[in-house]
Design an enzyme around this catalytic site. Structure first.
Site, PDB file in Angstrom:
ATOM      1  N   HIS A  47       1.801  -3.224   5.507  1.00 46.98           N
ATOM      2  CA  HIS A  47       1.304  -3.865   4.288  1.00 46.98           C
ATOM      3  C   HIS A  47       2.454  -4.621   3.623  1.00 46.98           C
ATOM      4  CE1 HIS A  47       0.012  -4.096   0.064  1.00 46.98           C
ATOM      5  NE2 HIS A  47      -1.222  -4.073   0.531  1.00 46.98           N
ATOM      6  N   VAL A  89       3.923  -4.784   0.751  1.00 46.55           N
ATOM      7  CA  VAL A  89       4.938  -4.139  -0.087  1.00 46.55           C
ATOM      8  C   VAL A  89       5.750  -3.106   0.688  1.00 46.55           C
ATOM      9  CG1 VAL A  89       3.710  -4.488  -2.254  1.00 46.55           C
ATOM     10  CG2 VAL A  89       3.338  -2.375  -0.960  1.00 46.55           C
ATOM     11  N   LYS A  90       5.410  -2.873   1.961  1.00 49.00           N
ATOM     12  CA  LYS A  90       6.178  -1.942   2.782  1.00 49.00           C
ATOM     13  C   LYS A  90       7.398  -2.662   3.379  1.00 49.00           C
ATOM     14  CE  LYS A  90       3.234   1.621   2.605  1.00 49.00           C
ATOM     15  NZ  LYS A  90       1.956   1.074   2.193  1.00 49.00           N
ATOM     16  N   HIS A  91       8.166  -1.939   4.158  1.00 47.92           N
ATOM     17  CA  HIS A  91       9.417  -2.481   4.705  1.00 47.92           C
ATOM     18  C   HIS A  91       9.183  -3.671   5.626  1.00 47.92           C
ATOM     19  CE1 HIS A  91      10.402   1.567   3.447  1.00 47.92           C
ATOM     20  NE2 HIS A  91      11.686   1.360   3.657  1.00 47.92           N
TER      21      HIS A  91
END
EC number: 2.6.1.92
Length: 386
Positions: free
Chosen positions: A192, A194-196
């Site tokens: 997603h 907003v993930k790394h």
């Protein structure tokens, strides 16, 4: 002059990412082509697992992980209430029962002691599995959970969606990367934005078990295979051997994932630098997630606890700082309350939720922006402790 908006999370897309996507868009494959398998191979190498299966999102990965491990209707699985709902929902998709154990009050991850007490309060064989979550990027000590799981014949799915690049050190002094499959049967990751690793959407399922890998691969693609078929009428022939899903990732997303993955170590290092600045500013003033010895937090989030959480949340928004709350305890959500989870005795989880707030945490957060965030928080606390 308007104040800049500072979100709690933000993806970083550079020219290498853009070029990789454009090159794929002009190639012969947009969906299930060579980039998917390349991404799977590179991701497995990165975390240290034997196999990786790319999926459309982490929720899909959790679903087929539970299916691959053979959960039957009515069987019971333990997880943490401090997680996104998908960590529990995957059990419900298979008509299983979710049981919640409490979190550790300092690490915010699933408590080994609470899990052990819950298991031992029931007859042998009552539970089938455990889904620990590497919350905020902090790895769970899966060696301890593996010992507990082996004692009670349970499987483990590691929800590592927050933690690519994180690790803990086991009792033999070996660094165990999140999702490497050494102590968990299956690991799950999220892509997603907003993930790394940002692919728009997407996920990865990792394992060291070849039989599970083959099962996951089929479930990801409608239950269809061209391998180990009973018949073969020609090159076009395939078999649908079980009821699966269209949980596939595209070549476009995989191309982006490959370039994003190559920058993850640098991104996690930056996240830790940001976390250390927060810790230095808040030490002895504000509680934040603890860090066990010889553990490397991948820091998807940086969470603090404050008494006047709602007031701080609103105050920060007036200064264009868009902090977030992670998470509403799953057992208190209306769906789970309606099926009888509302009265669970999960004191640490509910106390944590009453105070938690996630601060801006992403590799491109500027030092002056972080200083601005810190100053506003300390300013708020000074005003509210007079």
């Amino acid at each position: 002059m308007d104040k800049p908006i500072i979100p709690y999370g933000r993806q970083h897309i550079d020219q290498n990412d853009i070029d990789a996507v454009i090159n794929t868009l002009t190639s012969d494959f947009l969906t299930q082509g060579p980039k998917v398998s390349e991404f799977e191979k590179k991701f497995a190498e990165y975390v240290g697992s034997k196999y990786a299966v790319a999926v459309s999102n982490a929720t899909a990965g959790l679903h087929i992980a539970v299916m691959a491990l053979g959960l039957k209707p009515g069987e019971r699985v333990i997880t943490t209430p401090i997680t996104f709902a998908a960590s529990a929902n995957c059990v419900r998709y298979c008509d299983g029962e979710v049981w919640f154990a409490d979190i550790d009050a300092n690490t915010y991850t699933l408590s080994l002691e609470s899990t052990k007490r819950l298991i031992e309060s029931k007859p042998k064989g009552f539970f089938k599995g455990i889904i620990p979550v590497d919350f905020a990027g902090l790895p769970v000590d899966l060696e301890e959970f593996r010992n507990l799981a082996n004692e009670h014949n349970l499987w483990i799915i590691e929800d590592a969606c927050h933690a690519p690049g994180g690790y803990f050190t086991d009792t033999k002094g070996v660094k165990q990367m999140c999702g490497n499959g050494k102590y968990a049967d299956i690991g799950i990751f999220s892509f997603h934005p907003v993930k790394h690793i940002a692919c728009g959407e997407g996920g990865m399922v990792t394992t060291n078990n070849e039989a599970l890998y083959n099962k996951l691969s089929k479930l990801r693609t409608h239950g269809i295979t061209k391998d180990n078929m009973e018949e073969n009428h020609g090159g076009w022939y395939y078999e649908m051997q079980e009821l699966g899903y269209n949980y596939r990732l595209t070549d476009i997303q995989s191309a982006l994932g490959i370039t994003q993955l190559s920058k993850n170590d640098e991104g996690v290092l930056k996240r830790n630098e940001i976390a250390n600045r927060y810790k230095e500013a808040f030490r002895d003033k504000i509680k934040y997630q603890s860090l066990p010895d010889q553990t490397y937090n991948a820091h998807h989030l940086f969470v603090i606890e404050v008494v006047d959480r709602k007031k701080l949340y609103d105050y920060l928004r007036t200064h264009n700082i868009f902090a977030q709350i992670h998470y509403i305890p799953v057992h208190t959500l209306p769906y789970y309350k309606e099926i009888g989870y509302g009265d669970a005795n999960l004191r640490n989880s509910e106390n944590y939720y009453s105070k938690c707030i996630s601060l801006p945490m992403y590799p491109t957060l500027l030092e002056e922006e972080q200083t601005y965030v810190v100053d506003r928080i300390l300013e708020f606390l000074e005003e509210h402790t007079k």
